[in-house]
Design a protein around this motif. Structure first.
Motif, mmCIF file in Angstrom:
data_model
loop_
_atom_site.group_PDB
_atom_site.id
_atom_site.type_symbol
_atom_site.label_atom_id
_atom_site.label_comp_id
_atom_site.label_asym_id
_atom_site.label_seq_id
_atom_site.Cartn_x
_atom_site.Cartn_y
_atom_site.Cartn_z
ATOM 1 N N ALA A 30 -44.903 11.762 26.919
ATOM 2 C CA ALA A 30 -44.934 10.684 25.924
ATOM 3 C C ALA A 30 -44.391 11.146 24.575
ATOM 4 O O ALA A 30 -43.738 10.378 23.870
ATOM 5 N N LEU A 31 -44.656 12.398 24.239
ATOM 6 C CA LEU A 31 -44.210 12.933 22.945
ATOM 7 C C LEU A 31 -42.856 13.623 23.032
ATOM 8 O O LEU A 31 -42.287 13.973 21.997
ATOM 9 N N ALA A 32 -42.377 13.851 24.251
ATOM 10 C CA ALA A 32 -41.120 14.586 24.463
ATOM 11 C C ALA A 32 -41.179 15.972 23.829
ATOM 12 O O ALA A 32 -40.200 16.467 23.280
ATOM 13 N N LEU A 33 -42.358 16.598 23.912
ATOM 14 C CA LEU A 33 -42.575 17.956 23.418
ATOM 15 C C LEU A 33 -43.504 18.687 24.381
ATOM 16 O O LEU A 33 -44.408 18.081 24.963
ATOM 17 N N MET A 34 -43.297 19.978 24.513
ATOM 18 C CA MET A 34 -44.186 20.816 25.313
ATOM 19 C C MET A 34 -45.291 21.361 24.410
ATOM 20 O O MET A 34 -45.018 21.860 23.325
ATOM 21 N N PHE A 35 -46.523 21.250 24.865
ATOM 22 C CA PHE A 35 -47.647 21.804 24.121
ATOM 23 C C PHE A 35 -47.591 23.330 24.187
ATOM 24 O O PHE A 35 -47.365 23.893 25.261
ATOM 25 N N PRO A 36 -47.839 24.004 23.066
ATOM 26 C CA PRO A 36 -48.017 25.463 23.143
ATOM 27 C C PRO A 36 -49.180 25.772 24.087
ATOM 28 O O PRO A 36 -50.106 24.962 24.252
ATOM 29 N N ALA A 37 -49.144 26.937 24.713
ATOM 30 C CA ALA A 37 -50.146 27.314 25.719
ATOM 31 C C ALA A 37 -51.575 27.190 25.194
ATOM 32 O O ALA A 37 -52.459 26.707 25.910
#
Length: 134
Positions: A30-37
């Protein structure tokens, strides 16, 4: 990353059950971003943490995270590469940037960040013991 017990260091914090990998994948999409681990790990432990005394989400539930990020981006009040995941109770969001560990506070009126901690574990310990404030 804080475990469930660390998330409840103070009596005034209430945490929700953890999110699933599928829910996290959907949020990233939805955000077109990968969450940091570390952010991903945090949400696996708890899908939101409420400060019951102040009556606000210090860590937003995923549905709120998605809605707030999309709204703030649309209003040009959040950089696209930032992931806001909670706030200081005054509306200034805590953010991490894609691919980075550091936690900052984003001040939308000034358009600036102030780094609060090198990672989420340090941030949470400092926030709950009062050594980190905004």
């Amino acid at each position: 990353m804080p475990d469930g017990d660390e998330l409840l260091q103070r009596d005034s914090y209430k945490r929700a059950p953890g999110a699933t990998d599928d829910q996290l994948d959907a949020a990233e999409q939805a955000l077109a971003l990968m969450f940091p681990a570390e952010l991903r790990s945090l949400y696996l432990v708890s899908d939101g943490v409420v400060d019951a005394a102040g009556q606000w989400f210090v860590i937003w539930p995923l549905d709120m995270l998605i809605a707030e990020n999309l709204r703030r981006r649309s209003d040009q009040m959040l950089p696209h590469e930032a992931i806001a995941f909670g706030d200081n109770g005054a509306g200034d969001p805590f953010v991490v940037f894609e691919g980075q560990r550091a936690v900052s506070c984003w001040y939308p009126i000034e358009g600036r960040t102030t780094q609060l901690a090198a990672g989420l574990d340090v941030f949470w310990r400092g926030w709950t013991d009062g050594t980190i404030a905004t």
